[in-house]
Design a protein around this motif. Structure first.
Motif, PDB file in Angstrom:
ATOM      1  N   TRP A 149       1.727  -8.988   4.716  1.00  0.00           N
ATOM      2  CA  TRP A 149       1.375  -8.227   3.543  1.00  0.00           C
ATOM      3  C   TRP A 149       2.303  -6.971   3.479  1.00  0.00           C
ATOM      4  O   TRP A 149       1.715  -5.879   3.198  1.00  0.00           O
ATOM      5  N   ASP A 153      -0.512  -6.627  -3.816  1.00  0.00           N
ATOM      6  CA  ASP A 153      -1.160  -7.647  -3.990  1.00  0.00           C
ATOM      7  C   ASP A 153      -1.350  -7.886  -5.610  1.00  0.00           C
ATOM      8  O   ASP A 153      -1.875  -6.730  -6.017  1.00  0.00           O
ATOM      9  N   PRO A 154      -1.003  -8.863  -5.999  1.00  0.00           N
ATOM     10  CA  PRO A 154      -0.787  -9.041  -7.609  1.00  0.00           C
ATOM     11  C   PRO A 154      -2.202  -9.300  -8.037  1.00  0.00           C
ATOM     12  O   PRO A 154      -2.589  -8.979  -9.320  1.00  0.00           O
ATOM     13  N   GLN A 155      -3.223  -9.682  -7.329  1.00  0.00           N
ATOM     14  CA  GLN A 155      -4.811  -9.654  -7.635  1.00  0.00           C
ATOM     15  C   GLN A 155      -5.587  -8.307  -7.113  1.00  0.00           C
ATOM     16  O   GLN A 155      -6.497  -8.240  -7.508  1.00  0.00           O
ATOM     17  N   GLY A 156      -4.659  -7.201  -6.609  1.00  0.00           N
ATOM     18  CA  GLY A 156      -5.517  -6.090  -6.457  1.00  0.00           C
ATOM     19  C   GLY A 156      -6.247  -5.952  -5.381  1.00  0.00           C
ATOM     20  O   GLY A 156      -7.280  -5.097  -5.307  1.00  0.00           O
ATOM     21  N   GLN A 157      -6.615  -6.963  -4.650  1.00  0.00           N
ATOM     22  CA  GLN A 157      -7.702  -6.951  -3.579  1.00  0.00           C
ATOM     23  C   GLN A 157      -7.356  -6.488  -2.140  1.00  0.00           C
ATOM     24  O   GLN A 157      -8.275  -6.457  -1.376  1.00  0.00           O
ATOM     25  N   HIS A 158      -5.791  -6.582  -1.959  1.00  0.00           N
ATOM     26  CA  HIS A 158      -5.604  -6.094  -0.444  1.00  0.00           C
ATOM     27  C   HIS A 158      -4.774  -4.833  -0.887  1.00  0.00           C
ATOM     28  O   HIS A 158      -4.124  -4.582  -1.681  1.00  0.00           O
TER      29      HIS A 158
END
Length: 171
Positions: A149, A153-158
Motif C-alpha cells: 500500500w 487508493d483509487p477507491q479512497g477506502q484505505h
C-alpha cells in the motif's frame, strides 16, 4: 566566585562551538534571506522545502513499533520510515505488477517493499546503497515483514501510501 567564572567560560565555549557547527552543517549556511515587495522576509524563503521534508521525518513510525510487530507477528499496521536499499529484486508480474526491493532500517531490521506499479509509477533509477523513505502498510513475514500500500487508493477506502526517492514522491 571561581566556579561561576568557570561555568560562564564553559557556557561561552559551548555557545561558540554550537554556532560554529551551524555554519558547517549542510543546510545551515548563513545565506541572505529573500524579501517580498514590502521588504519583509518570507518564512518560505528561510525554510525552503524543509517544512515538507520535516513533516515526513516527524511522522516516522518509531523503530520499536516495527520491531514489536515483527517479534509478535502483527500485521495491518500503517507505518512511515526510511532506510537503505540493500537488494533490488525482479518485479513481480503475477497479478498486479509490483516493484520489489529490500530496505534495511537503521535498527537493522529488513523489510520488503512491494510497490504496486499498476496503481503508481515505478520508482526510477533505484540503486542498492541509496536511501528511500516510505509510507505503507506493514504485513508480518518471517524475514522481517513486507510494506505494501505504498500508493494511493483509487477507491479512497484505505490510507494512501508513498515512496520518496531522490526528492521525488511516488504515490
Amino acid at each position: 566566585m571561581r566556579s561561576t567564572k568557570a561555568l560562564i567560560r564553559k557556557a561561552a565555549l559551548a555557545f561558540l562551538i554550537a554556532g560554529g557547527a551551524g555554519m558547517l552543517l549542510p543546510g545551515c549556511e548563513n545565506k541572505p534571506a529573500s524579501t517580498d515587495k514590502n521588504g519583509l522576509t518570507g518564512l518560505k524563503s528561510l525554510t525552503g522545502d524543509f517544512e515538507s521534508r520535516q513533516s515526513d521525518v516527524q511522522d516516522f513510525t518509531d523503530l520499536n513499533t516495527l520491531a514489536d510487530a515483527f517479534e509478535n507477528q502483527r500485521s495491518n499496521i500503517q507505518v512511515r520510515q526510511a532506510g537503505t536499499i540493500v537488494k533490488i529484486l525482479p518485479d513481480d508480474t503475477n497479478g498486479s505488477g509490483h516493484q520489489r526491493f529490500i530496505v534495511r532500517l537503521s535498527s537493522g531490521q529488513s523489510v520488503l517493499i512491494a510497490h504496486n506499479i499498476d496503481l503508481a509509477p515505478k520508482v526510477e533509477g533505484i540503486s542498492e546503497g541509496s536511501m528511500i523513505s516510505f509510507s505503507g502498510e506493514y504485513e508480518w513475514n518471517n524475514k522481517g515483514g513486507v510494506i505494501h500500500w505504498t500508493h494511493h487508493d483509487p477507491q479512497g477506502q484505505h490510507e494512501g501510501g508513498w515512496l520518496t526517492y531522490n526528492g521525488r514522491r511516488y504515490e
